[in-house]
Every structure is written in C-alpha cells, then in structure tokens.
Design a protein around this motif. Structure first.
Motif, PDB file in Angstrom:
ATOM      1  N   ALA A 543       0.827  -1.209   0.000  1.00 45.12           N
ATOM      2  CA  ALA A 543       0.000   0.000   0.000  1.00 45.12           C
ATOM      3  C   ALA A 543       0.862   1.261   0.000  1.00 45.12           C
ATOM      4  CB  ALA A 543      -0.932  -0.004   1.215  1.00 45.12           C
ATOM      5  N   GLU A 548      -1.841  -0.807  -4.716  1.00 48.44           N
ATOM      6  CA  GLU A 548      -3.081  -1.041  -3.982  1.00 48.44           C
ATOM      7  C   GLU A 548      -3.694  -2.400  -4.287  1.00 48.44           C
ATOM      8  OE1 GLU A 548      -2.383   1.758  -5.535  1.00 48.44           O
ATOM      9  OE2 GLU A 548      -2.525   3.378  -4.057  1.00 48.44           O
ATOM     10  N   GLN A 549      -3.647  -2.812  -5.553  1.00 47.94           N
ATOM     11  CA  GLN A 549      -4.252  -4.089  -5.901  1.00 47.94           C
ATOM     12  C   GLN A 549      -3.505  -5.252  -5.246  1.00 47.94           C
ATOM     13  OE1 GLN A 549      -7.045  -4.616  -7.317  1.00 47.94           O
ATOM     14  NE2 GLN A 549      -6.960  -6.839  -7.459  1.00 47.94           N
ATOM     15  N   ARG A 577      -9.433   0.950   2.974  1.00 47.89           N
ATOM     16  CA  ARG A 577      -8.696   2.136   2.551  1.00 47.89           C
ATOM     17  C   ARG A 577      -8.082   1.973   1.169  1.00 47.89           C
ATOM     18  NH1 ARG A 577      -3.555   3.792   2.801  1.00 47.89           N
ATOM     19  NH2 ARG A 577      -2.776   2.300   4.336  1.00 47.89           N
ATOM     20  N   VAL A 578      -7.441   0.819   0.920  1.00 50.49           N
ATOM     21  CA  VAL A 578      -6.798   0.658  -0.384  1.00 50.49           C
ATOM     22  C   VAL A 578      -7.823   0.576  -1.505  1.00 50.49           C
ATOM     23  CG1 VAL A 578      -4.745  -0.421   0.586  1.00 50.49           C
ATOM     24  CG2 VAL A 578      -6.627  -1.877  -0.201  1.00 50.49           C
ATOM     25  N   ARG A 579      -9.054   0.227  -1.151  1.00 46.85           N
ATOM     26  CA  ARG A 579     -10.125   0.237  -2.145  1.00 46.85           C
ATOM     27  C   ARG A 579     -10.845   1.582  -2.202  1.00 46.85           C
ATOM     28  NH1 ARG A 579     -10.716  -4.364  -4.497  1.00 46.85           N
ATOM     29  NH2 ARG A 579     -10.112  -6.329  -3.534  1.00 46.85           N
TER      30      ARG A 579
END
Length: 585
Positions: A543, A548-549, A577-579
C-alpha cells in the motif's frame, strides 16, 4: 468448530471486500463448504481444498471467495490453466464483480500477451464503467512490461472518463517512472486535494526525486497559493531531503486551526526532523515542539517544553534549551527544591545532548540537593545515554546499585544488548509495566514477548542488531538481525526476528528489503504466531509503495487464512482504505 469459523470468515470477507458484487451473499449451503476448503488449504491438503472450492462453485457459481481460493490452490498445484472455465462461469453469474474481474486480469497478465490483457481489461471496463480499478491494473501491468507510453494512454483515457483526480496517483507514479518529476508533483497536488490520506504515499514516491529535480518538485507543490495538503507534502519532502529548517516556516504558516490536527502535524514533523540526527534536524524539532507546548496545557505542555529543550540542546542551542526550561520552574541562587528541579532537567538535557561527561560532573555536584526520585531518575538516564552510545560498561557503573523498577528496565537492555537473553528476560519481568513512560513500557513489553518466543539463552547477534538499531545504524542492525534469524529454528523465533528486521527496513523506507524480510518470515513459519503480522505488514508495504491491488489481494488472503487473528480488524480497515472506502487516519 474450525470449519464454522472459517465459513464465517468467508462471509465477513465478502461483506467487506466484495460488496461491489451487488447481492452476492453466500448461502448457508455455501458457507460450510468454504470453511472446509480453508481448513484443508491451511493444512496443506491442496487437492482436497480444490475439490471443496469446486463444490462451492456448484452451489454458488459466482462466488468470489471460491474463485480466489481456487486461484491460490491451483497456482500452488500448477493447475493455473484449469481456472479459466470456472472463472468464465463465475463472471457470467456475477458480471459486475470487481474481485472476479481482477482475477481475470491477473490470469490474462500471466500469459504475457498484450492482446489477451487488453480483452480482459476492456471487459472489466464495460462491466464497471465507473470503476478506476481496471485502468489502474491494466496500466500497472503495462508498466511492468516497460510499455510506459501505452500505460500513459490508458491512464489518460481513464482520466478523461472518470476525472483527472481519480487516477492522479497512478499517473503520478507513471510520470515518476518516466523521470518526469515536476509533472508527477502536479498530479500529486491534484490527488491530495481530493484525498489527503495519500500524503504519505506521495511523499514516499516523490521523496526519491534526484537532487537536480527537487526544487522543480517543490515549485509545483507550492505555486499559486497552494492548498494546505500540498504545502504539507512539500514540508514532508524537505524534511526527508535533510532541509528541515526550510520546511519549518512552510509548516508554521499552514498549521490548521484545529488544535488536535495541528499538534499531530507538529509531532510528525518533529519525529521526521529527529531522524535526521543533524543539528538542523534537532533545531527544527525543538521549534516544532515549542509550538506543541503553546497549543497544549498542563503536563502535556511541560513534556513538550522539556522535549524541545533537549532538542535545542542537541542542536547546540543551549539558550533555546534554557528558554524552555525557564517555563518549567524558576531558578534560585540557593540550591532549593525549585533550583534542584531545574538543574535535574538541565542535567538530563546535557546528557541527551551528548555532553555526558559534563552531565555526570554536574550530577555529582548537585546530587546532595536532589530528591531521591530525581537522583535515581538521573542515574538511570545517564546509564541509558551510555547504553545508547554502546558504552555498556559505563552504563553499569552509572546505574550503580539502584534497585528501582526503572533501573531493572535499564539493566534489562544492557543484558539484551550483550546478547544475554536469559538475564534480559529476568530484568524485564522484574521491571513490569510500571517502569518509565508508557511508550518505553510498551517497547519493553513487546521486546519481552519477542524474547519469550526465541528458543535461546544467549544470542549475541540479536543483541548487536538491537543495539545498532538503538544507535541509529539501521543497515548494520538489519545485517545482524538476519544473522540472528539464521541461528534460530523456523518455529523457534526465526519468523519473529525477521518481522522485526522488516519493520526496521520499513522505518528507513527500504521497502524492497522489507518485502523480502516479511516474505521470508511467512515462509519460515506460515502457521505460527508471527505469520498474520508478517502478512499484514507485507500488505502495508504494498500500500505504501502504491500497489493497492497487490495490497488488496494480500489482505484478502490474510483474512481468509487467519480469520481468528487479532490483526484481522486492522486488515479489514486497510482493505477498505486501499479500495478507497475510507480515508487514512
């Protein structure tokens, strides 16, 4: 019971991570099958796990949890090509599932053929035209293939359809890879105006700018009355680049009115400045902590002033130190209690400024006037300064025969740095949770937990590594900790030491090495107590470096593989959060 809990974990995962697949809720019939699959997978019965996942898809053809499980298991069995028909049927059942389209794109990427990846990406875009994810993952794959111009076109197309700000972080990372640092800074400015939680990631990326480009980066961030988030990014970068006194006025004039937010920014800057270990860094830290004191009350303000005094002293600005100390107590001509209290604080400042000989001389002069508590505390502080300088013999002399719980804590660190783990455990247990500050007690408790997991009475390499880390030589610390890990059994503390080394690598932003260390910890003991933490930290590395993926995939695996771990709630929040579901706190 294990199957039921694993089934519940699958349900919770779907609720948190696959909510975009409208209405996709596992049935009661599907839950125990998924649970049985997870148990078989954790126990290494991969073919049994594959069979369970196949049965789950018979019950629910669009199950993202089952497809993710099959992706993992088939990959380990070498059956990757066998996933395609199951994935095709799942997408027919749930055509808008982001998770399923993500699997399809990964499968396409594994072929290495651009036209196959193109079809998978276009199918994803057609199914979810409002989503940035297909553009992000498609462009990321193209960058891995060194097709940067094509990746640039993909991101520009996405920005035209979704708005510039949505894909600005991805565009910024691509421009960085192309060496276009100023344009990348402009994109980060746009991204931060939309989502201030990206500040750390932006600073990590832009912080790598070559020196020749740095002023151009700052110019982009600070031009035309910038928003506060852009100014704070410039402050972060200047601190990273060893220019904290240039950063300070920018931060000082853009501090938010909200007291808590302002104090948080000031402490972050103070910590960055402290890591520089330069006179400029120490003075900048003192200035920041002086502002913290102005925005605080009571003991909090006093603690900030004392910390500011120590920083000014470390910078060689004893006038600044005395200015802060003068707010704590009033000096007197005769060595009364107030004068003694001030002198005790000043001796501590001298010690922490590295003027330990002068501090010890003043201590000898003033010890008769100091209260018993102050004298004991100064002995411990002087001993601790010697510890931090690696002078373990002098530390023991300074500590003397002190028998307080704080002295036990210092003695524990001395023993640990000598590699005597057995004595260190004894002293730390005797010190308990009440010695020193809450932060120090927490650090000591965490260290004791580590020592309890290590099957060794003596381990000099571990002591050396921890001492080097204490002294700020993280490179030497990492090497020593890796040597220590090699001397331990996989289930005898090796994974824990590797996680510790990984945390140190993260602290100095050597993310590639951190990724290797966390991966080695997972490989050493994938079912041990350290494994969930290592997997979560690996996701954090992904992250923080803009992947992110990859972070999302890692978190999904963690939640499925360790549903009962204490890190699962943190993993769910990070996954959100990463999404893009919640901002970084």
């Amino acid at each position: 019971m294990r199957v039921a809990r694993a089934g519940l974990a699958a349900v919770l995962l779907l609720a948190a991570a696959a909510g975009s697949a409208a209405g996709q809720v596992p049935s009661r019939a599907e839950m125990p099958i998924l649970g049985a699959a997870l148990v078989a997978e954790r126990e290494g019965r991969l073919e049994d796990a594959a069979g369970h996942y196949q049965r789950a898809l018979d019950v629910a053809p669009g199950s993202a949890a089952a497809i993710l499980g099959m992706e993992r298991v088939f990959g380990r069995l070498g059956w990757t090509d066998s996933l395609a028909p199951y994935l095709e049927r799942a997408l027919e059942a749930e055509p808008r599932s982001e998770l399923l389209h993500g699997v399809a794109l990964r499968q396409a990427a594994a072929t290495g053929q651009q036209d196959i990846v193109l079809r998978a990406a276009r199918a994803w875009i057609a199914a979810r035209p409002e989503s940035a994810a297909p553009y992000q993952q498609w462009a990321f794959w193209l960058m891995q293939q060194r097709l940067e111009n094509t990746a640039l076109r993909v991101l520009r197309e996405g920005q035209e359809r979704l708005g510039v700000a949505v894909l600005a972080p991805d565009m910024a990372r691509l421009l960085t890879a192309r060496g276009e640092w100023a344009d990348a800074a402009a994109q980060w400015r746009i991204a931060l105006a939309r989502n201030g939680a990206l500040l750390t990631g932006a600073a990590t990326v832009l912080g790598q700018a070559p020196e020749a480009h740095r002023d151009l980066v700052l110019e982009q961030l600070l031009r035309d009355d910038p928003p506060p988030s852009s100014s704070w990014l410039a402050v972060d970068l200047l601190a990273r680049w060893g220019r904290p006194l240039e950063a300070w006025p920018v931060l000082d004039r853009t501090l938010p009115d909200d007291r808590v937010a302002a104090v948080t920014l000031l402490w972050h800057f103070a910590e960055q400045a402290a890591r520089l270990r330069t006179p400029q860094g120490d003075r900048a830290r003192g200035l920041a902590l002086e502002r913290v004191a102005e925005r605080s009350e009571g003991e909090s303000a006093d603690r900030a002033r004392l910390a500011a005094a120590r920083s000014f002293a470390a910078a060689g600005d004893l006038q600044g130190a005395e200015r802060m100390l003068s707010r704590l107590a009033t000096s007197a001509e005769e060595p009364g209690p107030e004068a003694a209290a001030v002198m005790a604080a000043y001796i501590a400042v001298l010690a922490e400024a590295g003027r330990v000989d002068e501090a010890e001389e003043r201590f000898e002069q003033w010890e008769p006037y100091l209260g018993g508590g102050d004298a004991a505390e100064l002995r411990e502080r002087l001993a601790w300064v010697h510890v931090q300088r690696g002078q373990l013999d002098r530390a023991e002399v300074a500590l003397g025969e002190a028998a307080t719980v704080s002295a036990e804590a210092v003695a524990g660190w001395v023993a640990l740095y000598r590699g005597d783990l057995a004595r260190a455990r004894t002293h730390f247990r005797a010190a308990g949770p009440g010695a020193s500050s809450r932060t120090e007690a927490t650090e000591r408790a965490a260290t004791l937990v580590l020592l309890e997991r290590i099957e060794a009475e003596r381990l000099p390499a571990l002591g050396e590594g921890l001492l080097q880390a204490r002294r700020g030589d993280t490179a030497a610390a990492l090497s020593a900790l890796e040597r220590a890990a090699e001397q331990l059994r996989p289930q005898g503390g090796r994974a824990d030491v590797l996680v510790l080394a990984g945390d140190m690598a993260v602290a100095i932003q050597t993310y590639g090495r951190a990724e290797e260390l966390f991966g080695a910890a997972i490989d050493a003991d994938s079912a041990g107590a350290a494994a969930p933490g290592a997997e979560y930290r690996l996701a954090l590395v992904y992250a923080e470096t803009g992947r992110e993926q990859a972070a999302a995939v890692q978190l999904e695996r963690l939640i499925l593989a360790h549903p009962e771990s204490a890190v699962v709630p943190q993993a769910r929040r990070l996954l959100d959060r990463v999404r893009g579901a919640v901002p970084r706190s």
